[in-house]
Design a protein around this motif. Structure first.
Motif, PDB file in Angstrom:
ATOM      1  N   ARG A 111       0.832  -1.210   0.000  1.00 29.19           N
ATOM      2  CA  ARG A 111       0.000   0.000   0.000  1.00 29.19           C
ATOM      3  C   ARG A 111       0.860   1.250   0.000  1.00 29.19           C
ATOM      4  NH1 ARG A 111      -3.923  -2.454   4.479  1.00 29.19           N
ATOM      5  NH2 ARG A 111      -5.606  -3.207   3.162  1.00 29.19           N
ATOM      6  N   ARG A 112       1.962   1.199   0.666  1.00 31.13           N
ATOM      7  CA  ARG A 112       2.845   2.371   0.724  1.00 31.13           C
ATOM      8  C   ARG A 112       3.619   2.552  -0.564  1.00 31.13           C
ATOM      9  NH1 ARG A 112       4.646   4.753   4.957  1.00 31.13           N
ATOM     10  NH2 ARG A 112       5.100   6.233   3.318  1.00 31.13           N
ATOM     11  N   GLY A 113       3.588   1.543  -1.435  1.00 34.51           N
ATOM     12  CA  GLY A 113       4.272   1.662  -2.693  1.00 34.51           C
ATOM     13  C   GLY A 113       5.765   1.447  -2.599  1.00 34.51           C
ATOM     14  N   ALA A 114       6.169   0.286  -2.111  1.00 34.61           N
ATOM     15  CA  ALA A 114       7.582  -0.099  -2.027  1.00 34.61           C
ATOM     16  C   ALA A 114       8.441   0.956  -1.337  1.00 34.61           C
ATOM     17  CB  ALA A 114       8.107  -0.388  -3.420  1.00 34.61           C
ATOM     18  N   LYS A 115       9.700   0.895  -1.595  1.00 39.82           N
ATOM     19  CA  LYS A 115      10.645   1.871  -1.054  1.00 39.82           C
ATOM     20  C   LYS A 115      10.619   1.968   0.470  1.00 39.82           C
ATOM     21  CE  LYS A 115      11.577   5.254  -4.659  1.00 39.82           C
ATOM     22  NZ  LYS A 115      11.504   6.657  -5.022  1.00 39.82           N
ATOM     23  N   VAL A 116       9.440   1.984   1.012  1.00 38.16           N
ATOM     24  CA  VAL A 116       9.327   2.186   2.452  1.00 38.16           C
ATOM     25  C   VAL A 116       9.249   0.845   3.170  1.00 38.16           C
ATOM     26  CG1 VAL A 116       8.054   3.403   4.223  1.00 38.16           C
ATOM     27  CG2 VAL A 116       7.961   4.172   1.869  1.00 38.16           C
ATOM     28  N   GLU A 117       9.908   0.747   4.294  1.00 41.05           N
ATOM     29  CA  GLU A 117       9.753  -0.457   5.100  1.00 41.05           C
ATOM     30  C   GLU A 117      10.086  -0.200   6.555  1.00 41.05           C
ATOM     31  OE1 GLU A 117      12.841  -3.422   4.150  1.00 41.05           O
ATOM     32  OE2 GLU A 117      13.016  -2.288   2.313  1.00 41.05           O
ATOM     33  N   GLY A 118       9.885  -1.231   7.352  1.00 44.71           N
ATOM     34  CA  GLY A 118      10.215  -1.134   8.756  1.00 44.71           C
ATOM     35  C   GLY A 118       9.449  -0.033   9.461  1.00 44.71           C
ATOM     36  N   PRO A 119      10.140   0.689  10.302  1.00 44.01           N
ATOM     37  CA  PRO A 119       9.497   1.694  11.151  1.00 44.01           C
ATOM     38  C   PRO A 119       8.779   2.776  10.351  1.00 44.01           C
ATOM     39  CG  PRO A 119      11.756   1.302  11.850  1.00 44.01           C
ATOM     40  CD  PRO A 119      11.571   0.575  10.562  1.00 44.01           C
ATOM     41  N   ARG A 120       9.191   2.969   9.112  1.00 48.00           N
ATOM     42  CA  ARG A 120       8.590   4.063   8.343  1.00 48.00           C
ATOM     43  C   ARG A 120       7.217   3.732   7.792  1.00 48.00           C
ATOM     44  NH1 ARG A 120      13.614   6.349   4.804  1.00 48.00           N
ATOM     45  NH2 ARG A 120      14.545   7.654   6.417  1.00 48.00           N
ATOM     46  N   LEU A 121       6.848   2.460   7.828  1.00 46.26           N
ATOM     47  CA  LEU A 121       5.580   2.060   7.236  1.00 46.26           C
ATOM     48  C   LEU A 121       4.405   2.811   7.834  1.00 46.26           C
ATOM     49  CD1 LEU A 121       6.024  -1.789   6.850  1.00 46.26           C
ATOM     50  CD2 LEU A 121       5.559  -0.149   5.035  1.00 46.26           C
ATOM     51  N   ALA A 122       4.440   3.070   9.109  1.00 44.81           N
ATOM     52  CA  ALA A 122       3.304   3.730   9.762  1.00 44.81           C
ATOM     53  C   ALA A 122       3.773   4.882  10.633  1.00 44.81           C
ATOM     54  CB  ALA A 122       2.503   2.723  10.571  1.00 44.81           C
ATOM     55  N   ARG A 123       4.784   5.608  10.160  1.00 43.75           N
ATOM     56  CA  ARG A 123       5.249   6.771  10.902  1.00 43.75           C
ATOM     57  C   ARG A 123       4.574   8.009  10.363  1.00 43.75           C
ATOM     58  NH1 ARG A 123      11.499   8.072  11.934  1.00 43.75           N
ATOM     59  NH2 ARG A 123      11.650   8.261   9.694  1.00 43.75           N
ATOM     60  N   GLY A 124       3.800   8.670  11.200  1.00 46.82           N
ATOM     61  CA  GLY A 124       3.017   9.826  10.774  1.00 46.82           C
ATOM     62  C   GLY A 124       1.587   9.407  10.489  1.00 46.82           C
ATOM     63  N   PRO A 125       0.643  10.274  10.801  1.00 55.09           N
ATOM     64  CA  PRO A 125      -0.772   9.941  10.686  1.00 55.09           C
ATOM     65  C   PRO A 125      -1.184   9.538   9.278  1.00 55.09           C
ATOM     66  CG  PRO A 125      -0.451  12.221  11.446  1.00 55.09           C
ATOM     67  CD  PRO A 125       0.900  11.624  11.296  1.00 55.09           C
ATOM     68  N   GLY A 126      -0.682  10.246   8.282  1.00 52.75           N
ATOM     69  CA  GLY A 126      -1.050   9.939   6.905  1.00 52.75           C
ATOM     70  C   GLY A 126      -0.511   8.583   6.484  1.00 52.75           C
ATOM     71  N   ASN A 127       0.720   8.333   6.837  1.00 49.63           N
ATOM     72  CA  ASN A 127       1.338   7.055   6.485  1.00 49.63           C
ATOM     73  C   ASN A 127       0.653   5.898   7.185  1.00 49.63           C
ATOM     74  OD1 ASN A 127       3.209   8.195   4.804  1.00 49.63           O
ATOM     75  ND2 ASN A 127       4.700   8.496   6.422  1.00 49.63           N
ATOM     76  N   LEU A 128       0.306   6.118   8.432  1.00 47.98           N
ATOM     77  CA  LEU A 128      -0.341   5.067   9.193  1.00 47.98           C
ATOM     78  C   LEU A 128      -1.656   4.646   8.534  1.00 47.98           C
ATOM     79  CD1 LEU A 128      -0.576   4.677  12.968  1.00 47.98           C
ATOM     80  CD2 LEU A 128      -2.699   4.726  11.682  1.00 47.98           C
ATOM     81  N   CYS A 129      -2.420   5.631   8.111  1.00 49.37           N
ATOM     82  CA  CYS A 129      -3.693   5.318   7.463  1.00 49.37           C
ATOM     83  C   CYS A 129      -3.482   4.604   6.138  1.00 49.37           C
ATOM     84  CB  CYS A 129      -4.499   6.597   7.226  1.00 49.37           C
ATOM     85  SG  CYS A 129      -5.268   7.198   8.722  1.00 49.37           S
ATOM     86  N   ARG A 130      -2.436   4.995   5.426  1.00 46.43           N
ATOM     87  CA  ARG A 130      -2.191   4.338   4.149  1.00 46.43           C
ATOM     88  C   ARG A 130      -1.788   2.882   4.378  1.00 46.43           C
ATOM     89  NH1 ARG A 130       1.633   7.018  -0.264  1.00 46.43           N
ATOM     90  NH2 ARG A 130       2.326   8.117   1.592  1.00 46.43           N
ATOM     91  N   ALA A 131      -0.959   2.662   5.353  1.00 50.29           N
ATOM     92  CA  ALA A 131      -0.519   1.298   5.641  1.00 50.29           C
ATOM     93  C   ALA A 131      -1.704   0.426   6.062  1.00 50.29           C
ATOM     94  CB  ALA A 131       0.546   1.317   6.734  1.00 50.29           C
TER      95      ALA A 131
END
Length: 203
Positions: A111-131
């Motif tokens: 859902r995050r579109g690759a590139k991102v992994e680990g702790p960054r997957l749900a860091r920040g409100p917008g990212n968390l919702c996307r994950a």
DNA sequence: TCAATGATGGGCT
DNA sequence: GCCCATCATTGAA
């Protein structure tokens, strides 16, 4: 299934939600996130709250019963999820700012579109919702009623790890100590003052 | 009906 | 560290 007690003001519930788990089940799979960072927002007494100016169509969920989810769009791009707390009729909610993916990491990364992994997957409100795959259609969802989105207790968090700090990114009342996070957790967002913050905001 | 604003995140300098 | 995308909601005219 859970004894999470949400029927209290946001600033009381926010620290208790650290460690709790948000789960979203879809046909694609299930993603679960353990909450590592929250912020408390109240109603008329909180200038930074969406409910500050009273009830509107958008923030109506915040005035509803505890346990429902308030989802709003930020800056035209991002979704942010709140857990409504307190008493029916009084605005109070906890913004879920960050979390750690504990289940369905592959789907979250997709859902995050690759590139991102680990702790960054749900860091920040917008990212968390996307994950998690949360969008406007989940606004008003009852988190205690079962699928598709549920809130449950996670592993207990020792109180010694809980830190309190100023809220992130808000343009008003940004120095209220209403942000709660786990010390040293890599998923917690870096503090950032809103570009529009008033130089001499109160208290 | 119109214009301003925002509880953000990512990419570029 | 700064800048920018992008739109629903809001408050004022």
């Amino acid at each position: 299934m859970n004894v999470l007690d949400l029927a209290h003001p946001a600033e009381e519930v926010a620290p208790k939600l650290l460690g709790a788990v948000l789960t979203h089940e879809t046909s694609e799979g299930t993603v679960s996130i353990a909450i590592t960072e929250t912020e408390a927002y109240s109603g008329a007494a909180d200038p930074a709250s969406h409910a500050y100016r009273g009830r509107t169509p958008r923030n109506a969920v915040m005035f509803g019963p505890a346990g429902h989810m308030y989802v709003y769009r930020s800056h035209g791009l991002h979704w942010c999820a709140n857990i409504v707390t307190g008493t029916d009729g009084i605005a109070s909610a906890v913004l879920v700012r960050a979390g750690r993916v504990v289940e369905g990491e592959d789907l979250a990364r997709e859902r995050r579109g690759a590139k991102v992994e680990g702790p960054r997957l749900a860091r920040g409100p917008g990212n968390l919702c996307r994950a998690l795959g949360i969008t406007a259609e989940h606004n008003g969802t009852d988190l205690l009623a079962g699928a598709p989105v549920t809130l449950s207790e996670g592993e207990p968090v020792s109180e010694g790890l809980i830190r309190i700090g100023p809220r992130v990114g808000v343009s008003k009342a940004h120095d209220w100590q209403h942000r709660f996070y786990l010390a040293g957790d890599p998923t917690v967002s870096a503090y950032r003052l809103s570009p529009r913050a008033k130089p001499s905001a109160g208290a």
